[in-house]
Enzyme design. Structure first.
Site, PDB file in Angstrom:
ATOM      1  N   ILE A  12      45.872 -44.792 -41.802  1.00  0.00           N
ATOM      2  CA  ILE A  12      46.048 -43.690 -42.761  1.00  0.00           C
ATOM      3  C   ILE A  12      44.777 -42.830 -42.814  1.00  0.00           C
ATOM      4  CG2 ILE A  12      46.707 -43.077 -45.122  1.00  0.00           C
ATOM      5  CD1 ILE A  12      47.941 -45.940 -45.329  1.00  0.00           C
ATOM      6  N   LEU A  59      30.893 -51.965 -45.399  1.00  0.00           N
ATOM      7  CA  LEU A  59      30.627 -51.521 -46.777  1.00  0.00           C
ATOM      8  C   LEU A  59      30.310 -52.682 -47.721  1.00  0.00           C
ATOM      9  CD1 LEU A  59      33.489 -48.892 -47.045  1.00  0.00           C
ATOM     10  CD2 LEU A  59      31.088 -48.445 -46.552  1.00  0.00           C
ATOM     11  N   PHE A  80      39.614 -45.799 -48.095  1.00  0.00           N
ATOM     12  CA  PHE A  80      40.705 -46.510 -47.413  1.00  0.00           C
ATOM     13  C   PHE A  80      40.274 -47.905 -46.975  1.00  0.00           C
ATOM     14  CE2 PHE A  80      41.628 -42.020 -46.341  1.00  0.00           C
ATOM     15  CZ  PHE A  80      42.947 -41.934 -46.737  1.00  0.00           C
ATOM     16  N   SER A 124      48.689 -49.146 -53.960  1.00  0.00           N
ATOM     17  CA  SER A 124      49.956 -49.492 -53.321  1.00  0.00           C
ATOM     18  C   SER A 124      51.049 -49.671 -54.372  1.00  0.00           C
ATOM     19  CB  SER A 124      49.769 -50.805 -52.552  1.00  0.00           C
ATOM     20  OG  SER A 124      51.016 -51.364 -52.222  1.00  0.00           O
ATOM     21  N   TYR A 149      46.375 -59.842 -51.686  1.00  0.00           N
ATOM     22  CA  TYR A 149      46.193 -58.440 -51.296  1.00  0.00           C
ATOM     23  C   TYR A 149      46.579 -57.515 -52.453  1.00  0.00           C
ATOM     24  CZ  TYR A 149      47.522 -53.881 -49.530  1.00  0.00           C
ATOM     25  OH  TYR A 149      47.658 -52.523 -49.387  1.00  0.00           O
ATOM     26  N   LYS A 153      44.378 -54.796 -55.160  1.00  0.00           N
ATOM     27  CA  LYS A 153      44.701 -53.395 -55.516  1.00  0.00           C
ATOM     28  C   LYS A 153      44.766 -53.244 -57.039  1.00  0.00           C
ATOM     29  CE  LYS A 153      44.945 -51.764 -51.384  1.00  0.00           C
ATOM     30  NZ  LYS A 153      43.825 -50.973 -50.913  1.00  0.00           N
ATOM     31  N   PHE A 178      53.919 -45.828 -50.943  1.00  0.00           N
ATOM     32  CA  PHE A 178      55.122 -46.635 -50.724  1.00  0.00           C
ATOM     33  C   PHE A 178      55.045 -47.197 -49.289  1.00  0.00           C
ATOM     34  CE2 PHE A 178      57.495 -46.891 -54.637  1.00  0.00           C
ATOM     35  CZ  PHE A 178      56.538 -46.276 -55.431  1.00  0.00           C
ATOM     36  N   ASN A 179      55.949 -46.923 -48.378  1.00  0.00           N
ATOM     37  CA  ASN A 179      55.843 -47.569 -47.059  1.00  0.00           C
ATOM     38  C   ASN A 179      55.388 -46.572 -45.996  1.00  0.00           C
ATOM     39  OD1 ASN A 179      57.420 -49.448 -48.678  1.00  0.00           O
ATOM     40  ND2 ASN A 179      57.762 -50.555 -46.782  1.00  0.00           N
TER      41      ASN A 179
HETATM   42  P1  NAD Z   1      43.849 -49.916 -41.530  1.00  0.00           P
HETATM   43  O1  NAD Z   1      43.529 -51.358 -41.399  1.00  0.00           O
HETATM   44  O2  NAD Z   1      44.466 -49.227 -40.369  1.00  0.00           O
HETATM   45  O3  NAD Z   1      42.543 -49.107 -41.942  1.00  0.00           O
HETATM   46  C1  NAD Z   1      41.521 -49.661 -42.747  1.00  0.00           C
HETATM   47  C2  NAD Z   1      40.194 -49.381 -42.034  1.00  0.00           C
HETATM   48  O4  NAD Z   1      39.125 -49.908 -42.862  1.00  0.00           O
HETATM   49  C3  NAD Z   1      40.073 -50.045 -40.664  1.00  0.00           C
HETATM   50  O5  NAD Z   1      39.703 -49.060 -39.705  1.00  0.00           O
HETATM   51  C4  NAD Z   1      38.969 -51.099 -40.842  1.00  0.00           C
HETATM   52  O6  NAD Z   1      38.225 -51.264 -39.670  1.00  0.00           O
HETATM   53  C5  NAD Z   1      38.174 -50.526 -41.997  1.00  0.00           C
HETATM   54  N1  NAD Z   1      37.473 -51.533 -42.818  1.00  0.00           N
HETATM   55  C6  NAD Z   1      37.986 -52.662 -43.384  1.00  0.00           C
HETATM   56  N2  NAD Z   1      37.033 -53.301 -44.071  1.00  0.00           N
HETATM   57  C7  NAD Z   1      35.892 -52.571 -43.954  1.00  0.00           C
HETATM   58  C8  NAD Z   1      34.560 -52.727 -44.452  1.00  0.00           C
HETATM   59  N3  NAD Z   1      34.203 -53.769 -45.206  1.00  0.00           N
HETATM   60  N4  NAD Z   1      33.643 -51.781 -44.140  1.00  0.00           N
HETATM   61  C9  NAD Z   1      33.989 -50.699 -43.360  1.00  0.00           C
HETATM   62  N5  NAD Z   1      35.220 -50.516 -42.876  1.00  0.00           N
HETATM   63  C10 NAD Z   1      36.168 -51.441 -43.168  1.00  0.00           C
HETATM   64  O7  NAD Z   1      44.765 -49.761 -42.828  1.00  0.00           O
HETATM   65  P2  NAD Z   1      45.646 -48.521 -43.306  1.00  0.00           P
HETATM   66  O8  NAD Z   1      47.066 -48.849 -43.087  1.00  0.00           O
HETATM   67  O9  NAD Z   1      45.091 -47.268 -42.777  1.00  0.00           O
HETATM   68  O10 NAD Z   1      45.393 -48.613 -44.868  1.00  0.00           O
HETATM   69  C11 NAD Z   1      44.359 -47.895 -45.504  1.00  0.00           C
HETATM   70  C12 NAD Z   1      44.308 -48.273 -46.961  1.00  0.00           C
HETATM   71  O11 NAD Z   1      45.565 -48.016 -47.563  1.00  0.00           O
HETATM   72  C13 NAD Z   1      44.015 -49.748 -47.212  1.00  0.00           C
HETATM   73  O12 NAD Z   1      43.189 -49.867 -48.340  1.00  0.00           O
HETATM   74  C14 NAD Z   1      45.379 -50.322 -47.494  1.00  0.00           C
HETATM   75  O13 NAD Z   1      45.315 -51.472 -48.306  1.00  0.00           O
HETATM   76  C15 NAD Z   1      46.040 -49.168 -48.228  1.00  0.00           C
HETATM   77  N6  NAD Z   1      47.513 -49.226 -48.138  1.00  0.00           N
HETATM   78  C16 NAD Z   1      48.102 -49.312 -46.910  1.00  0.00           C
HETATM   79  C17 NAD Z   1      49.478 -49.402 -46.822  1.00  0.00           C
HETATM   80  C18 NAD Z   1      50.135 -49.541 -45.462  1.00  0.00           C
HETATM   81  O14 NAD Z   1      51.296 -49.926 -45.395  1.00  0.00           O
HETATM   82  N7  NAD Z   1      49.494 -49.197 -44.365  1.00  0.00           N
HETATM   83  C19 NAD Z   1      50.266 -49.397 -47.972  1.00  0.00           C
HETATM   84  C20 NAD Z   1      49.633 -49.280 -49.219  1.00  0.00           C
HETATM   85  C21 NAD Z   1      48.246 -49.195 -49.281  1.00  0.00           C
HETATM   86  C1  UD1 Z   2      55.155 -54.736 -47.231  1.00  0.00           C
HETATM   87  C2  UD1 Z   2      54.196 -55.291 -48.253  1.00  0.00           C
HETATM   88  C3  UD1 Z   2      53.556 -54.174 -49.052  1.00  0.00           C
HETATM   89  C4  UD1 Z   2      52.926 -53.157 -48.129  1.00  0.00           C
HETATM   90  C5  UD1 Z   2      53.985 -52.648 -47.145  1.00  0.00           C
HETATM   91  C6  UD1 Z   2      53.365 -51.705 -46.142  1.00  0.00           C
HETATM   92  C7  UD1 Z   2      55.083 -57.473 -48.825  1.00  0.00           C
HETATM   93  C8  UD1 Z   2      55.689 -58.315 -49.907  1.00  0.00           C
HETATM   94  N1  UD1 Z   2      54.873 -56.208 -49.130  1.00  0.00           N
HETATM   95  O1  UD1 Z   2      56.231 -54.143 -47.907  1.00  0.00           O
HETATM   96  O2  UD1 Z   2      52.581 -54.695 -49.927  1.00  0.00           O
HETATM   97  O3  UD1 Z   2      52.413 -52.081 -48.888  1.00  0.00           O
HETATM   98  O4  UD1 Z   2      54.518 -53.758 -46.428  1.00  0.00           O
HETATM   99  O5  UD1 Z   2      54.304 -50.900 -45.526  1.00  0.00           O
HETATM  100  O6  UD1 Z   2      54.796 -57.931 -47.742  1.00  0.00           O
HETATM  101  N2  UD1 Z   2      62.336 -56.131 -42.531  1.00  0.00           N
HETATM  102  C9  UD1 Z   2      63.261 -56.678 -41.641  1.00  0.00           C
HETATM  103  N3  UD1 Z   2      62.796 -57.209 -40.476  1.00  0.00           N
HETATM  104  C10 UD1 Z   2      61.465 -57.234 -40.135  1.00  0.00           C
HETATM  105  C11 UD1 Z   2      60.535 -56.653 -41.047  1.00  0.00           C
HETATM  106  C12 UD1 Z   2      61.009 -56.127 -42.235  1.00  0.00           C
HETATM  107  O7  UD1 Z   2      64.461 -56.684 -41.897  1.00  0.00           O
HETATM  108  O8  UD1 Z   2      61.112 -57.750 -39.070  1.00  0.00           O
HETATM  109  C13 UD1 Z   2      62.827 -55.506 -43.777  1.00  0.00           C
HETATM  110  C14 UD1 Z   2      62.269 -56.127 -45.043  1.00  0.00           C
HETATM  111  O9  UD1 Z   2      63.087 -57.178 -45.483  1.00  0.00           O
HETATM  112  C15 UD1 Z   2      62.280 -54.919 -45.995  1.00  0.00           C
HETATM  113  C16 UD1 Z   2      62.032 -53.721 -45.075  1.00  0.00           C
HETATM  114  O10 UD1 Z   2      62.395 -54.172 -43.769  1.00  0.00           O
HETATM  115  O11 UD1 Z   2      63.545 -54.767 -46.576  1.00  0.00           O
HETATM  116  C17 UD1 Z   2      60.586 -53.243 -45.054  1.00  0.00           C
HETATM  117  O12 UD1 Z   2      59.735 -54.350 -44.783  1.00  0.00           O
HETATM  118  P1  UD1 Z   2      58.165 -54.155 -44.479  1.00  0.00           P
HETATM  119  O13 UD1 Z   2      57.984 -53.087 -43.480  1.00  0.00           O
HETATM  120  O14 UD1 Z   2      57.594 -55.500 -44.186  1.00  0.00           O
HETATM  121  O15 UD1 Z   2      57.574 -53.591 -45.853  1.00  0.00           O
HETATM  122  P2  UD1 Z   2      57.690 -54.168 -47.348  1.00  0.00           P
HETATM  123  O16 UD1 Z   2      58.186 -55.550 -47.346  1.00  0.00           O
HETATM  124  O17 UD1 Z   2      58.407 -53.171 -48.168  1.00  0.00           O
END
Ligand code: NAD
Ligand code: UD1
Length: 332
Positions: A12, A59, A80, A124, A149, A153, A178-179
């Site tokens: 992200i 960090l 992030f 999240s 995790y 948050k 969200f996702n």
């Molecule tokens: P990501 O793992 O791709 O990116 C996180 C980055 O932070 C990585 O490049 C990693 O190398 C860096 N990092 C981790 N710990 C560090 C540290 N101590 N010092 C410096 N750098 C560090 O994850 P993302 O999917 O881009 O997510 C970004 C943020 O959004 C995260 O905080 C995550 O929890 C939050 N978030 C993600 C999702 C998702 O589904 N991807 C959903 C909700 C919230």
């Molecule tokens: C999960 C995390 C959430 C995180 C999000 C990132 C949990 C409980 N929650 O959410 O904290 O922010 O990922 O996007 O883990 N599914 C299948 N087959 C698969 C994988 C998933 O059917 O192989 C279904 C799941 O049952 C769900 C949907 O796809 O209904 C989405 O799943 P997933 O992508 O894992 O995300 P979340 O569970 O919503």
């Protein structure tokens, strides 16, 4: 305005660097490469035509954080950096509390010292917990989290609230994603999970490209449109733009926003859309429900629309097309 983007080489963060640069913000990146690769930097430069300063710092080392603020005139931070794998956090809770909490506290302490008080945090939808609703509104508040995790948050949100109440000259925005899925339309940056993915979209990609044999759909007996789980999938470029809008338009004080499309999409809908848009078959079978999964939830995204003037623009078709474009480019 110079923005420090922590985790700026991650999924992200990297897309947000692009959108910040497109909106003429100056960007400094801090990332320890724990879950990202250094070549993302060149790709960001290729996409934007701009150069970015990268600090390859962890960090959790406060002296390193301080060094960044010493060298750069930072005006605001988008945070992030953190660990994000739900299952791993259950097995290794201390690792998650250590990294996610300590890096955030270090940042906030150094920001306070340097009088930088603009902070945007990656939260999240998981902080709502299982609250019995399907449409999540910010006013519902936080529920019981279901993983370490998610607890990090919720704890960081609370720390930020306490900080704001102690000194309301801070400007803090909590963004509850969200996702997040999809990839940049250039196909240069996207999500690269390590090992076998847990999340739906990365798994679909591995099956479509033949690296994994079959997708398991976790349950088709939920009370949803077709029995499969429903989520609010948000294109990462829309999500990235939400951060720019947060910097530009968030009112003074501490504010919380859902970033989602406001629309639920089932697992089967996503898989069939992927097949149709990309003209490719995704082999799947329906298996038992995954323990801990909720049947259905999605965002009420009206607050972000009203206050940040942001809403998603990309469709589920765009998500499927851009994800597949990235997967193919990465493997050629
Ligand atoms: P990501 O793992 O791709 O990116 C996180 C980055 O932070 C990585 O490049 C990693 O190398 C860096 N990092 C981790 N710990 C560090 C540290 N101590 N010092 C410096 N750098 C560090 O994850 P993302 O999917 O881009 O997510 C970004 C943020 O959004 C995260 O905080 C995550 O929890 C939050 N978030 C993600 C999702 C998702 O589904 N991807 C959903 C909700 C919230
Ligand atoms: C999960 C995390 C959430 C995180 C999000 C990132 C949990 C409980 N929650 O959410 O904290 O922010 O990922 O996007 O883990 N599914 C299948 N087959 C698969 C994988 C998933 O059917 O192989 C279904 C799941 O049952 C769900 C949907 O796809 O209904 C989405 O799943 P997933 O992508 O894992 O995300 P979340 O569970 O919503």
């Amino acid at each position: 305005m110079k923005i420090l983007v922590t985790g700026g080489l991650g999924f992200i963060g990297s897309h947000t660097v692009v959108e910040l640069a497109n909106s003429n913000f100056e960007v400094v990146i801090a990332d320890n490469l724990y879950n990202s690769k250094e070549d993302v930097l060149e790709k960001l430069e290729k996409i934007t035509g701009k150069k970015f300063k990268l600090y390859k710092y962890d960090l959790t080392d406060k002296t390193k954080v301080e060094e960044i603020f010493n060298k750069e005139n930072i005006d605001g931070v988008i945070h992030f950096a953190g660990y994000k794998a739900v299952g791993e956090s259950v097995r290794e809770p201390l690792m998650y509390y250590q990294n996610n909490l300590i890096s955030t506290i270090n940042l906030l302490e150094v920001m306070k010292k340097y009088n930088v008080k603009k902070f945007v945090f990656s939260s999240s939808a998981t902080v709502y917990g299982d609250n019995g609703y399907t449409r999540y509104v910010e006013s519902m508040g936080r529920g019981e989290t279901t993983s370490p995790y998610g607890t990090t948050k919720a704890m960081i949100e609370k720390i930020l609230e306490d900080l704001y109440y102690s000194d309301n000259s801070w400007n803090i925005t909590l963004l509850r994603y969200f996702n997040p899925v999809g990839a940049h339309e250039s196909g240069l940056i996207g999500e690269e999970p390590n090992g076998i993915p847990n999340n739906l979209m990365p798994y679909v990609m591995k099956v479509a490209s033949g690296k994994l044999e079959q997708l398991s759909i976790f349950g088709n007996d939920y009370q949803t449109v077709d029995g499969t789980g429903v989520r609010d999938y948000i294109h990462v470029v829309d999500l990235a733009k939400g951060h720019v809008k947060a910097l530009e338009n968030a009112p003074a004080g501490l504010n919380t926003y859902n970033l989602g499309s406001g629309k639920g999409v089932s697992v089967l809908e996503l898989v069939t859309t992927f097949e149709k848009v990309n003209n490719i078959k995704v082999n799947y079978k329906v298996v038992d429900r995954r323990p801990g999964d909720l049947p259905e939830y999605y965002a009420d995204a009206s607050k972000a629309f009203e206050e940040l003037r942001w809403k998603t623009e990309k469709t589920i078709e765009d998500i499927c097309r851009d994800s597949w474009n990235y997967e193919r480019k990465m493997n050629n």
